[in-house]
Design a protein around this motif. Structure first.
Motif, PDB file in Angstrom:
ATOM      1  N   CYS A  47       1.121  -1.176  -0.272  1.00  0.00           N
ATOM      2  CA  CYS A  47      -0.192  -0.055  -0.080  1.00  0.00           C
ATOM      3  C   CYS A  47       0.909   1.191   0.108  1.00  0.00           C
ATOM      4  O   CYS A  47       1.875   1.410   0.819  1.00  0.00           O
ATOM      5  CB  CYS A  47      -0.724  -0.147   1.277  1.00  0.00           C
ATOM      6  SG  CYS A  47      -1.995   1.633   1.385  1.00  0.00           S
ATOM      7  N   CYS A  82      -0.151   4.733   4.069  1.00  0.00           N
ATOM      8  CA  CYS A  82       0.387   4.833   5.486  1.00  0.00           C
ATOM      9  C   CYS A  82       1.591   3.940   5.721  1.00  0.00           C
ATOM     10  O   CYS A  82       1.941   2.904   4.945  1.00  0.00           O
ATOM     11  CB  CYS A  82      -0.550   4.887   6.467  1.00  0.00           C
ATOM     12  SG  CYS A  82      -0.994   3.293   7.309  1.00  0.00           S
ATOM     13  N   VAL A 140       1.780   1.702   7.889  1.00  0.00           N
ATOM     14  CA  VAL A 140       1.429   0.278   8.235  1.00  0.00           C
ATOM     15  C   VAL A 140       2.286  -0.571   7.336  1.00  0.00           C
ATOM     16  O   VAL A 140       2.517  -1.708   7.650  1.00  0.00           O
ATOM     17  CB  VAL A 140       0.052   0.011   8.515  1.00  0.00           C
ATOM     18  CG1 VAL A 140      -0.271  -1.407   9.020  1.00  0.00           C
ATOM     19  CG2 VAL A 140      -0.679   1.055   9.692  1.00  0.00           C
ATOM     20  N   CYS A 191      -7.683  -1.343   5.096  1.00  0.00           N
ATOM     21  CA  CYS A 191      -8.642  -0.214   5.457  1.00  0.00           C
ATOM     22  C   CYS A 191      -9.395   0.478   3.880  1.00  0.00           C
ATOM     23  O   CYS A 191      -8.972   0.045   2.998  1.00  0.00           O
ATOM     24  CB  CYS A 191      -7.958   0.991   6.310  1.00  0.00           C
ATOM     25  SG  CYS A 191      -6.914   2.024   5.273  1.00  0.00           S
TER      26      CYS A 191
HETATM   27  S1  SF4 Z   1      -3.699   0.728   6.948  1.00  0.00           S
HETATM   28 FE1  SF4 Z   1      -5.030   1.233   5.320  1.00  0.00          FE
HETATM   29  S2  SF4 Z   1      -3.773   3.038   4.332  1.00  0.00           S
HETATM   30 FE2  SF4 Z   1      -2.339   1.991   5.960  1.00  0.00          FE
HETATM   31  S3  SF4 Z   1      -1.203   0.544   4.653  1.00  0.00           S
HETATM   32 FE3  SF4 Z   1      -2.857  -0.505   5.558  1.00  0.00          FE
HETATM   33  S4  SF4 Z   1      -4.351  -0.200   3.689  1.00  0.00           S
HETATM   34 FE4  SF4 Z   1      -2.969   1.140   3.355  1.00  0.00          FE
END
Ligand code: SF4
Length: 727
Positions: A41, A44, A46, A76
């Protein structure tokens, strides 16, 4: 107009057709791709594993990368709709050069020739340091590494920083002071193993939502959340500490005071692995519970309870994000968190860590491989041995490496105001929305002789001001690696071709180097990002952030692996830093730091009676350049709002959904929707910072942490007026 539809011949059967997908069952036929491309992703830190569904060369779907070790099959809302960011209408597709006051389309050769010529001319006239570069946390690590060399060795300026200074510079500075190096010590699964989790200024549920599953999987923990708001994360807590704005440092000192006074510290660990205990003990005499209760607004009993829980825990975890970092006391607050971990030995073990949760998808990559806060591989600018070692690997004269850090982000802006920075290269960031006190920034940018903005999107408020816009490929269009908050390196893959004539940042950097005449020297034989990655592996070898055992093949096999990973090391083991109690300081000991609390700089008064707090919402990402183009996210959260406690609203004669202006000494944000809620305490208001149209940074204060240079976004004094009353 669909004329067939108008006359009843088209029943939209194509639009609404469904078909059977092998993994999801019956699905809209439009959403069934030809193939899926695994990647990471791009929002962010994470660092969730994600797959992009591709059909006819277009990204049409996103789904979790099931076997990825971070997100365990979940995403998310932003991740689930991320493919929309690629084919958005506002993508930058062609180089644009300002001619006769207007941005007009030009070819790449002309764009890059003009850029290098103007930068060189500026440097020849005003000195090498008159060129500044503001980068980002959004590029792949290979690009950060390439850019760092280009800026420092190619252009010969160290006035290079990133928007990462706006979000986690205080964590970096704090780690360096306490532990001798940057680098989050723990791992996400520590949230699952800890018996006490203390989150300070960290609203994971909105900002790092997928991390909540680590908390939910831990049924035996006590979750304590310190936050002035009853955030979504605070709603998950066993104990919520609704402390007064910017009183977290006093709270942490108060907890340390109690730990020492009631002998809840680990004496053996302190004696063997730390320095500065006696001094800290004396210093903490100034933080008895009664004083801390007065500063924080938290009862003495609750402060005691929190200290006892953390002190008696077998494994205590402290996580923090921007609530701590966005402060003039950010670095000191990080040191106070690290003090607690060192006093109790809650570090380097399963469940035990002081853990900064970073912001952007690859903020970690720029910390490790970039040139901004340290030399690549966490080498120190002021360490001759570090400089000599790096120069030897690169086969360049050591004198070309800077012996001190260049200007930090806010100081580059100030230098532009003072006309010391005359040319600026902004890469993948949008300061015209994100920088505090927009007035000062606007002044600085208007002083420049030449502004280049390299971005995947145009127009943005920042590209609109540029003399030259370079269109860059974005997530889904290029290859490389990201490193997430737990030091986990994850592969980023190309799913579709870049839009229009956009090129990857890596290609752009190499083309600039070509024109500067330093490509062969700095990037010998490089053609792909993997060439950069392989050199970075050599540069990081033996360092704390050792990538030498990580290869693209290994990442393809494991999805993502943590550093440090020396050659031949087992990639399946969860890694934690400082497990042996040996820190990166000169004497190998963790430093206990005396960190004094002070009130935040701009206190409310009669004219500006409210404390304004700013933050994010789960639907949007930073300046909304990307997420406003994602229909479902934009529909969920189309405009900014101001949260206010109903008691304050009553006093002002305001009602829910009224249109209000938010006013500070620096400016006014007009026509914001008022939301009345007990989430925000009396005397405080909250506003999200994503919205360019109603930009909260018109009113935020340009006060900065003296060490990290991070802005104090979280508190400034404002008043709230019904819109249209005073204009
Ligand atoms: S929490 Fe959401 S925005 Fe963050 S890396 Fe995971 S999917 Fe992507």
């Amino acid at each position: 107009m669909n004329w067939k539809r108008t006359i009843g011949l088209d029943n939209l059967s194509e639009e609404y057709a469904f078909a059977r997908d092998e993994s999801t069952g019956y699905t809209s036929a439009k959403k069934i791709p030809d193939h899926w491309v695994p990647t990471t992703c791009g929002y962010c830190s994470v660092g969730c594993g994600i797959e992009i569904g591709v059909k006819d060369g277009r990204a049409i779907a996103s789904r979790p990368f099931e076997s990825h070790p971070v997100n365990r099959g979940k995403l998310c809302p932003k991740g689930l709709s991320e493919h929309y960011t690629i084919h958005a209408d506002n993508r930058a597709k062609y180089p644009m050069l300002r001619k006769s006051g207007k941005l007009v389309r030009v070819g790449w050769d002309e764009a890059l020739d003009v850029m290098v010529e103007r930068f060189r001319a500026t440097q020849a006239k005003y000195g090498a340091e008159s060129l500044g570069v503001l980068s980002t946390g959004q590029l792949v690590t290979e690009e950060f590494y390439t850019l760092g060399k280009l800026v420092q060795l190619g252009f010969g300026t160290n006035n290079y920083d990133g928007n990462t200074t706006l979000c986690m510079a205080s964590a970096v500075s704090g780690y360096k002071i306490s532990f001798g190096s940057d680098g989050p010590p723990g791992a996400y699964e520590d949230m699952q193993h800890a018996d006490v989790v203390l989150l300070i200024g960290a609203n994971l549920a909105d900002n790092h939502p997928i991390l909540c599953q680590y908390l939910e999987a831990n049924r035996n923990k006590t979750l304590i959340v310190a936050d002035p708001r009853v955030s979504k994360t605070a709603m998950m807590a066993d104990i919520h500490l609704p402390l007064n704005p910017r009183s977290d440092l006093a709270l942490l000192n108060g907890i340390a005071h109690i730990l020492i006074r009631y002998n809840l510290v680990d004496r053996e660990y302190i004696d063997k692995h730390t320095a500065g205990f006696a001094e800290l003990e004396r210093f903490l005499d100034a933080y008895p519970p009664e004083r801390v209760a007065e500063i924080t607004g938290i009862s003495e009993e609750t402060i005691f309870k929190t200290a006892l829980l953390y002190g008696r825990a077998k494994a205590g975890f402290i996580g923090w994000t921007m609530g701590v970092n966005h402060s003039t006391l950010g670095t000191a607050t990080v040191n106070a968190i690290c003090n607690l971990a060192l006093l109790t030995g809650h570090i380097g073990r399963a469940g035990a860590s002081p853990f900064s949760i970073t912001g952007q998808c690859n903020a970690m990559g720029t910390r490790e491989a970039g040139f901004a806060s340290s030399l690549p591989g966490y080498r120190k600018f002021d360490n001759a041995e570090d400089r000599a070692g790096l120069a030897a690997i690169w086969k360049v004269d050591e004198s070309r490496l800077p012996s001190k850090r260049g200007l930090a982000y806010p100081d580059i802006v100030e230098a532009a105001v003072a006309k010391k920075i005359r040319a600026l290269w902004i890469i993948a960031t949008n300061p015209l929305v994100s920088y505090p006190n927009q007035d000062v920034l606007g002044h600085g940018l208007s002083n420049l002789d030449f502004l280049v903005v390299q971005d995947g999107y145009h127009p943005t408020p920042t590209t609109e001001l540029a003399d030259l816009v370079l269109p860059a490929a974005i997530w889904g269009e290029k290859e490389g690696t990201y490193t997430n908050s737990e030091r986990r390196v994850s592969k980023v893959n190309q799913a579709v071709l870049p839009q229009g004539e956009a090129r990857s940042d890596f290609d752009i950097f190499l083309s600039v180097a070509e024109r500067l005449g330093c490509r062969d020297e700095l990037y010998p034989g490089w053609t792909t990002v993997e060439d950069a990655f392989n050199e970075w592996r050599r540069v990081s070898k033996g360092r704390l952030c050792d990538y030498s055992g990580i290869s693209y093949e290994l990442l393809a096999e494991h999805g993502a692996v943590q550093w440090p990973l020396a050659e031949g090391a087992d990639p399946n083991v969860t890694s934690r830093l400082y497990s042996d109690g040996q820190f990166q300081t000169s004497d190998g000991r963790g430093k206990l730091v005396c960190t004094d609390w002070a009130p935040f700089p701009e206190q409310p008064n009669r004219s500006y009676p409210f404390v304004l707090n700013t933050g994010r919402t789960v639907e949007h990402w930073h300046t909304r350049t990307k997420t406003r183009e994602v229909p479902i996210l934009e529909r969920l959260s189309p405009r900014a709002w101001l949260e206010m406690n109903p008691r304050d609203a009553k006093g002002l004669g305001l009602r829910s959904h009224d249109s209000v202006d938010v006013v500070s000494r620096r400016g006014r944000v007009r026509a914001v929707e008022l939301r009345l809620t007990e989430i925000t305490a009396p005397g405080q208001v909250f506003m999200p910072f994503h919205f360019a149209e109603t930009n909260v940074n018109e009113v935020t204060q340009d006060a900065f942490d003296p060490i990290s240079r991070e802005p104090n976004y979280k508190q400034c004094a404002v008043r709230v007026e019904r819109s249209g009353v005073n204009t």
